[in-house]
Enzyme design. Structure first.
Site, mmCIF file in Angstrom:
data_model
loop_
_atom_site.group_PDB
_atom_site.id
_atom_site.type_symbol
_atom_site.label_atom_id
_atom_site.label_comp_id
_atom_site.label_asym_id
_atom_site.label_seq_id
_atom_site.Cartn_x
_atom_site.Cartn_y
_atom_site.Cartn_z
ATOM 1 N N CYS A 2 2.518 3.897 -11.297
ATOM 2 C CA CYS A 2 2.759 5.020 -12.204
ATOM 3 C C CYS A 2 1.726 5.078 -13.326
ATOM 4 C CB CYS A 2 4.143 4.895 -12.821
ATOM 5 S SG CYS A 2 5.463 4.630 -11.635
ATOM 6 N N ARG A 27 -4.284 7.169 -9.775
ATOM 7 C CA ARG A 27 -3.332 6.091 -9.527
ATOM 8 C C ARG A 27 -2.349 6.451 -8.421
ATOM 9 N NH1 ARG A 27 -3.361 2.350 -13.751
ATOM 10 N NH2 ARG A 27 -1.227 1.681 -13.356
ATOM 11 N N TRP A 74 5.177 7.087 -9.258
ATOM 12 C CA TRP A 74 5.008 6.745 -7.839
ATOM 13 C C TRP A 74 6.276 6.015 -7.442
ATOM 14 C CZ3 TRP A 74 4.501 2.431 -4.618
ATOM 15 C CH2 TRP A 74 3.937 2.686 -3.361
ATOM 16 N N ASN A 100 6.584 1.804 -15.881
ATOM 17 C CA ASN A 100 5.799 1.444 -14.701
ATOM 18 C C ASN A 100 6.137 0.013 -14.358
ATOM 19 O OD1 ASN A 100 3.896 1.028 -12.706
ATOM 20 N ND2 ASN A 100 2.168 0.849 -14.112
ATOM 21 N N GLY A 101 6.544 -0.238 -13.117
ATOM 22 C CA GLY A 101 6.884 -1.598 -12.708
ATOM 23 C C GLY A 101 8.143 -1.617 -11.875
ATOM 24 N N GLU A 484 -8.945 -7.617 12.360
ATOM 25 C CA GLU A 484 -8.967 -6.918 11.084
ATOM 26 C C GLU A 484 -10.298 -7.098 10.361
ATOM 27 O OE1 GLU A 484 -7.890 -4.783 7.623
ATOM 28 O OE2 GLU A 484 -7.372 -4.680 9.748
ATOM 29 N N LYS A 488 -12.800 -3.991 9.297
ATOM 30 C CA LYS A 488 -13.279 -3.743 7.935
ATOM 31 C C LYS A 488 -14.802 -3.578 7.913
ATOM 32 C CE LYS A 488 -9.790 -3.175 5.804
ATOM 33 N NZ LYS A 488 -9.422 -2.589 7.060
ATOM 34 N N GLU A 491 -15.908 -0.184 9.685
ATOM 35 C CA GLU A 491 -15.540 1.095 9.099
ATOM 36 C C GLU A 491 -16.245 1.392 7.784
ATOM 37 O OE1 GLU A 491 -11.330 1.503 8.332
ATOM 38 O OE2 GLU A 491 -11.164 -0.539 7.582
ATOM 39 N N HIS A 507 -15.531 -15.364 28.801
ATOM 40 C CA HIS A 507 -15.213 -14.420 29.868
ATOM 41 C C HIS A 507 -16.002 -13.124 29.737
ATOM 42 C CE1 HIS A 507 -12.002 -16.887 31.512
ATOM 43 N NE2 HIS A 507 -11.608 -17.119 30.267
ATOM 44 N N LYS A 606 -7.661 8.768 4.710
ATOM 45 C CA LYS A 606 -6.740 7.728 4.261
ATOM 46 C C LYS A 606 -5.418 7.777 5.009
ATOM 47 C CE LYS A 606 -5.459 4.261 1.857
ATOM 48 N NZ LYS A 606 -6.049 2.967 2.210
#
Length: 611
Positions: A2, A27, A74, A100-101, A484, A488, A491, A507, A606
């Site tokens: 937030c 944010r 948020w 916020n939290g 992963e 990264k 991309e 193989h 995104k």
């Protein structure tokens, strides 16, 4: 998460607050609101959606005052709605508060307040705080806030105003960021510096546990027990175009460095020190259904699918349920066989991924229960699931997922322990030990971040920066880490990279290895360590450029590697969370050295809300 802005002075607080909230839009948020104290008392306007909706409502119904607070929310507790939007108010509509939290103990506090006759208007944890302030209010807002904070467990940054104290703005923080700005006979609060840089560059960075009383001509800071704190004013000199990134050159790097705090937030309220229990309050699937479960599907896309693979290894080992891992785009088209007593776990940062949503609908039509791991409260995936684990990672702006991935892995680890206890495949003693290992992870991540320069230097070397292709190798729990890590790099740096199970190299893929071919090998201590060393020796024999990710203190690995990135010793099943961080840093710094736009890599979005 937030965004908070507050003002006291001679300007119209609403204009200051709206300008500040617009500067905090990066944010991420789903609703917004403003409250002011004026000659009519306490007035407010809230809205769901973007700030332009709030702007329009205020233009239609003008609002003004010289003392006010505002918030872009948020959602973490309760879906996006006007009732759940901030500010929140006491039952007398005299005190307003933004937050916020996450308040860990808000359920018990709410129950107690309701027994005392308090009527709640929202589903949020935040409203609990304002009712506590009301409970302790005896004419001094600052003291009431101090007293209320003693009852809270969790993270918070708050701004509070009261119509009976029109000359006071109160702020406090613990865990969540909050700054105080000083002007000429005026004061400000904000979640981040860019919100107020238009008005002042003189700021106070509040520390954890500090409460600040802001008057037009005076500042007072104390801890919750009333101990005075010296006021240290800092002059902000940096360019405000970078302010929203908190001084980081890219959102991706900022989000990488947020991970220790994010992982702590993911654990917060779910496990406690010394506990042998996991609390998943929104997992609305009965224990009988969990005990009778014969099969679990995990569906996801991209990075979330890699987190799902970590979950597959964890659930099968510790909860002893067979797990089928599917790319959501394949699951929906392959006419999957979904037997009775099946649970589908959907993993999605945004909660809006089209293929994952369709997979959920197919599974539900065939009788499966759905548990989701999502980052956005009120998202489509969350709404269509029977149970939810919210990641509580905060908005992720960089397209390449970093903190969302590690928090997804953490959520799956929590789910595994919770499920294992219910099914009786884990004892209380085993669960207690695993929880202790989980709680240690944020500090290990923090340690890696504090030594990021080692990875930065490695990424600047021409043999890695200018590579055309490379491999990432891992085994068992860290096979997903190899996938992963490769994702990264490809991309954001546009270097072709592939992740493999290390045993598969011979193989076919090993044919590509030459003396200019980098191979990142994840060789942390664990059950497959010796096998990984053998695979590294095979790469070295072909003159491949080996970067080993190894456990601190492993000096033997040096002989087999061109370079070594060390990570703190970690319980192997949870090591993918720790290993992910240096792999993210390596991809980031390679991409920066190649001049790539790391926050907005080409051709990517995104949130993928179409097929």
């Amino acid at each position: 998460m937030c965004g908070i802005v507050g003002y006291i002075g001679s300007k119209n607080a609403v204009e200051v607050i709206l300008a500040g909230l617009h500067r905090l839009e990066y944010r991420g948020y789903d609703s917004a609101g403003v409250a002011v104290v004026n000659n009519k008392g306490l007035e407010y306007i809230k809205s769901v959606g973007k700030l332009k909706v709030l702007d329009a409502k205020i233009a239609e119904h003008p609002l003004s005052g010289s003392l006010g607070i505002g918030n872009t929310r948020w959602a973490t507790h309760g879906e996006p709605s006007e009732a759940n939007s901030h500010p929140h108010f006491d039952d007398k509509m005299e005190i307003a508060l933004v937050h916020n939290g996450i308040i860990e103990n808000f359920h018990e506090l709410r129950e107690q307040l309701e027994k005392e006759g308090v009527k709640f208007r929202s589903q949020t944890d935040t409203e609990t705080i304002v009712h506590l302030v009301r409970k302790y209010y005896e004419g001094d807002l600052f003291k009431a806030v101090q007293r209320a904070l003693k009852d809270l467990r969790g993270a918070y940054a708050i701004g509070v105003i009261c119509k009976n104290n029109p000359d006071v703005l109160v702020a406090a923080r613990h865990g969540s960021p909050l700054i105080v700005g000083l002007g000429e006979d005026e004061g400000y609060i904000a979640s981040d510096v860019p919100a107020i840089m238009k008005y002042t560059r003189n700021v106070i960075y509040l520390d954890n546990g500090q409460v600040c009383e802001i008057r037009r001509d005076n500042i007072k800071i104390e801890d919750v027990d009333g101990k005075p704190i010296p006021v240290n004013v800092h002059r902000v000199e940096w360019d405000d175009s970078a302010a929203e990134k908190e001084g980081y050159p890219h959102f991706m790097l900022k989000e990488i460095f947020q991970q220790a705090e994010v992982l702590q937030n993911t654990l917060r309220g779910r496990v406690e020190e010394g506990s042998d229990e996991v609390k998943l309050q929104d997992m609305n699937i009965s224990e009988d259904e969990l005990r009778s479960c014969q099969k679990i599907f995990i569906v996801a896309c991209g990075t979330a699918w890699h987190a799902g693979m970590v979950g597959k290894y964890l659930i099968e080992k510790f909860a002893r349920v067979p797990v089928e891992l599917d790319l959501a785009s394949e699951f929906r088209y392959r006419d999957p066989i979904i037997p009775p007593n099946t649970i589908l776990i959907a993993v999605s940062q945004s909660g809006e991924t089209a293929d994952t949503l369709e997979a959920i609908r197919i599974a539900k039509r065939r009788g499966a229960k759905v548990a989701s791991i999502v980052n956005v409260v009120g998202s489509s995936v969350a709404r269509e699931s029977h149970g939810v684990i919210y990641q509580q990672a905060g908005p992720e702006i960089g397209v390449a997922s970093t903190k969302a991935y590690t928090s997804q892995c953490m959520c799956l680890a929590l789910f595994t322990i919770w499920l294992g206890l219910i099914r009786g495949t884990l004892t209380r003693a085993q669960a207690k030990e695993m929880i202790a290992h989980l709680r240690a992870i944020p500090s290990k991540v923090d340690y890696i971040l504090k030594h990021h320069e080692i990875v930065k230097e490695l990424a600047s070397m021409p043999e890695y920066r200018d590579a055309q292709s490379c491999f990432y190798l891992g085994r068992n729990f860290n096979y997903p880490s190899a996938l992963e890590g490769a994702l990264k790099l490809k991309e954001i740096s546009y270097i072709h990279a592939e992740g493999y199970a290390a045993g598969e190299m011979k193989h076919g893929p090993i044919a590509l290895v030459t003396d200019t071919f980098p191979v990142v090998c994840i060789a942390v201590k664990g059950d497959t360590y010796e096998k990984m060393v053998s695979n590294i020796q095979e790469i070295k024999a072909r003159k491949g450029l080996v970067i080993s990710v190894a456990t601190e203190g492993d000096d033997d690995i040096i002989a087999h590697s061109r370079h070594v990135i060390y990570v703190p010793e970690c319980y192997e099943p949870f090591s993918p969370i720790v290993v992910a961080v240096p792999l993210q840093l390596f991809a980031y710094y390679v991409a920066v050295n190649r001049g790539c736009d790391v926050d907005q890599p080409r051709n990517l979005a995104k949130s993928v809300t179409v097929e």
